[in-house]
Write an enzyme that holds these catalytic residues in place. Structure first.
Site: not given
Ligand SMILES: NC(=O)c1ccc[n+]([C@@H]2O[C@H](COP(=O)([O-])OP(=O)(O)OC[C@H]3O[C@@H](n4cnc5c(N)ncnc54)[C@H](O)[C@@H]3O)[C@@H](O)[C@H]2O)c1
Length: 313
Positions: A9, A12-13, A35-37, A53, A143
């Site tokens: 993953g 992501g952010q 990542d998946i993308r 995945d 969630y």
């Molecule tokens: N951003 C926040 O404010 C925040 C706050 C609390 C907890 N978190 C946790 O931190 C972690 C990362 O969060 P984030 O904000 O970067 O999320 P995000 O949605 O920005 O990134 C998640 C990434 O996971 C990838 N993904 C989705 N399905 C997938 C799969 N089946 N296999 C592989 N990759 C896959 C997506 O393409 C994406 O790039 C998560 O567990 C989230 O719950 C985030």
């Protein structure tokens, strides 16, 4: 030999910045992003990348064997607001991805895991101010239920199988490098983009909704610090409370108006208001401070300066 790290993953952010920070610390070739993308250019160009995945155990095992991975950071998940729309898909992704890495560690194919939890593990019956590490946890969102269950499983795998899994409960994270992925605190990023575009911002949360937040640099530092700490220091094997600042939409707007005086905000709360109302307003992170020397650095004012400066460029 130096360790090999896999981030699942990674696009992501959080994953994007975490990957770049880990590559900087341990060397580009030692940190495999997946990542998946595909991700942004700096991530794709700076080191190895695999399409992977998180729900496919065999595919993860193949990557782990191929690169001789030691540590996994599991960042793939469906976030709070999106999960309310797709409850079963959220449960499937959030839980199965975690079981996959826990089981790989149980079978000694990897030696350490980072898995993030969230302030969403708390619920409407939790004390709202200075929420303690151990307290009532009755999450009311899909969630939050998945994160709380995840915490219990982490603790179970540590006690039962000796799996070295480490976790923090991130608050809402504010960053400029990558857009947020469908959470309830995304407004605190969108607001800076609107302000710089000279647009009035309509907030999907009410004016007085106070939530715990953190600037991304602090979150990345916490993540790497807890993973690099001696195993004996990590007393809490579910997940650690982590705090930096708490503010309302009105307060973040005021901090922007100090730099952009004609910035305007109005409020149209939507379904995300109910999610936010079920979460704490502020978090007590004494345990993280005590056990592995955690201390946040960025205040709201500093975050606003960083966000406006970096997004302008
Ligand atoms: N951003 C926040 O404010 C925040 C706050 C609390 C907890 N978190 C946790 O931190 C972690 C990362 O969060 P984030 O904000 O970067 O999320 P995000 O949605 O920005 O990134 C998640 C990434 O996971 C990838 N993904 C989705 N399905 C997938 C799969 N089946 N296999 C592989 N990759 C896959 C997506 O393409 C994406 O790039 C998560 O567990 C989230 O719950 C985030």
């Amino acid at each position: 030999m130096q360790k090999m790290i896999l981030i699942i993953g990674a696009c992501g952010q959080i994953g994007t910045e975490l990957t770049l920070a880990l590559r900087e610390k341990f060397g580009n070739d030692r940190v495999v992003a997946s990542d998946i993308r595909e991700g942004n250019e700096s991530l794709m160009a700076s080191g190895p990348f695999e399409i992977l995945d998180a729900t496919n155990y065999q595919a993860i095992e193949n990557v782990i064997m191929h690169y001789e991975i030691d540590e996994v950071y599991l960042m793939a998940a469906m976030l709070s607001a999106t999960a309310e729309k797709f409850p079963m898909r959220a449960w499937d992704l959030n839980m199965n991805s975690l079981f996959n890495v826990l089981n790989l560690a149980k079978d000694k194919k990897i030696s350490k895991i980072f898995w993030p939890s969230s302030i969403a593990v708390f619920g409407p019956n939790t004390p709202k101010e200075d929420t303690p590490q151990h307290t009532i946890m009755e999450p009311s969102t899909v969630y939050g239920i998945s994160k709380q269950s995840g915490e219990r499983w982490c603790s179970y795998y540590f006690k039962k199988y000796g799996v070295d899994v480490r976790s923090v409960r991130y608050p809402g994270l504010i960053s400029w490098k990558t857009l947020p992925g469908g959470g309830t605190t995304d407004y605190a990023i969108d607001i800076y983009h609107s302000a710089l575009a000279g647009k009035k911002f309509t907030c999907f949360l009410g004016e007085q909704t106070k939530l715990p937040m953190m600037y991304m640099d602090d979150a990345i530092r916490a993540t790497i610090d807890i993973m690099e700490s001696d195993a004996d220091n990590i007393k809490e094997r579910s997940s650690y409370n982590l705090a930096a600042m708490s503010f309302t939409p009105a307060e973040i707007a005021q901090s922007i108006q100090k730099h952009i005086p004609d910035f305007e905000i109005d409020y149209e709360p939507d379904f995300r208001q109910a999610i936010a109302d079920s979460w704490p307003s502020s978090i007590d992170d004494t345990e993280a401070q005590k056990d592995w020397n955690w201390k946040a650095q960025f205040t709201l004012e500093q975050t606003t300066v960083e966000m406006l400066e970096n997004l302008k460029n």
